[in-house]
Scaffold this motif. Sequence first.
Motif, short mmCIF file in Angstrom:
data_model
loop_
_atom_site.label_atom_id
_atom_site.label_comp_id
_atom_site.label_asym_id
_atom_site.label_seq_id
_atom_site.Cartn_x
_atom_site.Cartn_y
_atom_site.Cartn_z
N GLU A 1 35.95 37.20 33.76
CA GLU A 1 36.23 37.43 35.20
C GLU A 1 37.02 38.50 35.38
O GLU A 1 36.13 39.46 36.32
CB GLU A 1 36.39 36.22 35.85
CG GLU A 1 37.65 35.97 36.20
CD GLU A 1 37.71 34.65 34.68
OE1 GLU A 1 38.50 34.37 34.92
OE2 GLU A 1 36.76 34.35 33.62
N ASN B 1 34.85 42.31 33.81
CA ASN B 1 34.25 42.41 34.28
C ASN B 1 34.18 42.97 35.70
O ASN B 1 32.88 44.13 36.26
CB ASN B 1 32.85 40.78 34.68
CG ASN B 1 32.39 40.31 33.03
OD1 ASN B 1 32.29 41.08 32.50
ND2 ASN B 1 31.89 39.57 33.17
N LYS B 2 34.58 42.84 36.90
CA LYS B 2 35.01 43.50 38.06
C LYS B 2 35.99 44.70 38.28
O LYS B 2 35.99 45.36 38.41
CB LYS B 2 36.17 42.77 39.02
CG LYS B 2 35.38 41.16 39.13
CD LYS B 2 36.16 40.36 39.90
CE LYS B 2 35.45 39.09 40.48
NZ LYS B 2 36.66 38.23 41.18
N ASP C 1 29.03 44.38 40.03
CA ASP C 1 30.67 43.62 40.37
C ASP C 1 31.68 44.30 40.78
O ASP C 1 33.10 43.52 40.99
CB ASP C 1 30.81 42.37 39.53
CG ASP C 1 29.38 41.75 38.59
OD1 ASP C 1 28.90 40.96 39.90
OD2 ASP C 1 29.30 41.28 37.15
N TYR D 1 40.12 44.37 41.16
CA TYR D 1 39.96 43.58 40.79
C TYR D 1 40.78 42.97 39.12
O TYR D 1 41.04 41.33 39.09
CB TYR D 1 39.24 43.89 39.21
CG TYR D 1 39.91 45.25 39.03
CD1 TYR D 1 40.22 44.09 37.53
CD2 TYR D 1 39.84 46.72 39.10
CE1 TYR D 1 40.41 45.82 36.31
CE2 TYR D 1 40.48 47.14 38.12
CZ TYR D 1 40.87 46.94 37.03
OH TYR D 1 41.06 47.47 35.90
#
Length: 56
Positions: free
Chosen positions: A29, A32-33, A40, A45
Amino acid sequence: MPKSSLCPECIYWQGFLKCDKYEQKVPMEVLNKSFPGTEDFDENYCPYRTEKTIQK
């Protein structure tokens, strides 16, 4: 054109999804950012991210 994660530009990055700040590996998570130009992407992040500096 492929997008690159900003993680390798951090002082804590060890490569192969490893980071000094995460015990196992960088959570997906967070990872992905970390890709600028993607849907995204979040410039904040990772709370640990610290850019490497170029020494002269």
